[in-house]
Design an enzyme around this catalytic site. Structure first.
Site, PDB file in Angstrom:
ATOM      1  N   HIS A   1       4.353   6.695  -4.540  1.00 11.59           N
ATOM      2  CA  HIS A   1       3.105   7.457  -4.493  1.00 11.59           C
ATOM      3  C   HIS A   1       3.210   8.615  -5.485  1.00 11.59           C
ATOM      4  CE1 HIS A   1       0.143  10.360  -3.045  1.00 11.59           C
ATOM      5  NE2 HIS A   1      -0.505   9.298  -2.607  1.00 11.59           N
TER       6      HIS A   1
ATOM      7  N   CYS B   1      -2.106  12.025   2.782  1.00 10.00           N
ATOM      8  CA  CYS B   1      -2.210  12.196   1.328  1.00 10.00           C
ATOM      9  C   CYS B   1      -3.313  13.217   1.057  1.00 10.00           C
ATOM     10  CB  CYS B   1      -2.547  10.862   0.662  1.00 10.00           C
ATOM     11  SG  CYS B   1      -3.048  11.049  -1.069  1.00 10.00           S
TER      12      CYS B   1
ATOM     13  N   HIS C   1      -6.148  10.856  -0.420  1.00 10.30           N
ATOM     14  CA  HIS C   1      -6.533   9.587   0.206  1.00 10.30           C
ATOM     15  C   HIS C   1      -6.405   9.551   1.729  1.00 10.30           C
ATOM     16  CE1 HIS C   1      -5.497   8.489  -4.058  1.00 10.30           C
ATOM     17  NE2 HIS C   1      -6.753   8.096  -3.942  1.00 10.30           N
TER      18      HIS C   1
ATOM     19  N   GLU D   1       0.859  -1.198   0.000  1.00 11.02           N
ATOM     20  CA  GLU D   1       0.000   0.000   0.000  1.00 11.02           C
ATOM     21  C   GLU D   1       0.889   1.239   0.000  1.00 11.02           C
ATOM     22  OE1 GLU D   1      -3.282   1.139  -0.266  1.00 11.02           O
ATOM     23  OE2 GLU D   1      -2.031   2.924  -0.143  1.00 11.02           O
ATOM     24  N   LYS D   2       0.810   2.011  -1.087  1.00  6.05           N
ATOM     25  CA  LYS D   2       1.755   3.115  -1.297  1.00  6.05           C
ATOM     26  C   LYS D   2       1.616   4.291  -0.340  1.00  6.05           C
ATOM     27  CE  LYS D   2      -1.014   5.116  -5.064  1.00  6.05           C
ATOM     28  NZ  LYS D   2      -1.890   4.022  -5.498  1.00  6.05           N
ATOM     29  N   HIS D   3       0.563   4.360   0.466  1.00  2.41           N
ATOM     30  CA  HIS D   3       0.387   5.485   1.386  1.00  2.41           C
ATOM     31  C   HIS D   3       0.998   5.254   2.767  1.00  2.41           C
ATOM     32  CE1 HIS D   3      -2.871   6.276  -1.525  1.00  2.41           C
ATOM     33  NE2 HIS D   3      -2.578   7.534  -1.269  1.00  2.41           N
TER      34      HIS D   3
ATOM     35  N   HIS E   1      -2.089  15.922  -5.897  1.00  3.27           N
ATOM     36  CA  HIS E   1      -2.107  14.608  -5.267  1.00  3.27           C
ATOM     37  C   HIS E   1      -0.687  14.255  -4.835  1.00  3.27           C
ATOM     38  CE1 HIS E   1      -2.916   9.983  -5.678  1.00  3.27           C
ATOM     39  NE2 HIS E   1      -2.883  10.377  -4.419  1.00  3.27           N
TER      40      HIS E   1
HETATM   41 FE   FE2 Z   1      -2.765   9.259  -2.526  1.00  2.95          FE
END
Ligand code: FE2
Length: 131
Positions: free
Chosen positions: A46, A116, A119, A16-18, A52
């Site tokens: 990310h 983020c 997100h 999960e990139k966050h 973003h």
């Molecule tokens: Fe994001």
């Protein structure tokens, strides 16, 4: 009434990139300085676009047996390709990676929280023991 804690998401940072990839020693000597690092997008990058990007990362330490956590520090990532020509027009970026030095006389839990701009909030944690 909602609780902010219900909005903190977590997952494996490798998938999960966050999620901040939190690195710290497993065990340190009481009162000695050690480094804690957190990198978002370590395994899966990310996006780093004006609209973003990862805006900030905070580190906290919750000593075992205490009621409240301590904020270790906060880093804001201010450059995300915006320029006088508009969004996504520059090649200047802050990468969402930090390293801070801390010390403690107690074992406990280190937390990293990232934000983020699209997100939301993401957390990771790791235990710290004393040698
Ligand atoms: Fe994001």
């Amino acid at each position: 009434m909602g609780k902010l804690s219900e909005l903190l998401q977590s997952a494996d940072w490798k998938a999960e990139k966050h999620v901040p990839a939190l690195e710290a020693p497993e065990r340190v000597a009481k009162g000695s300085k050690f480094q804690v690092s957190a990198a978002v997008g370590k395994s899966i990058p990310h996006p780093n676009q004006t609209g973003h990007h990862i805006a900030w990362v905070e580190l906290y330490f919750h000593p075992q047996g205490e009621k409240f956590p301590y904020q270790i520090g906060r880093a804001e990532f201010s450059a995300s390709a915006a320029s006088a020509q508009g969004p996504d027009t520059s090649t200047v970026y802050t990468q969402p990676e930090i390293a801070m030095t801390m010390q403690t006389d107690k074992p406990g839990t280190i937390y990293a929280v990232s934000y983020c701009t699209i997100h939301g909030l993401w957390q990771s944690a790791r235990e710290l023991q004393l040698a």
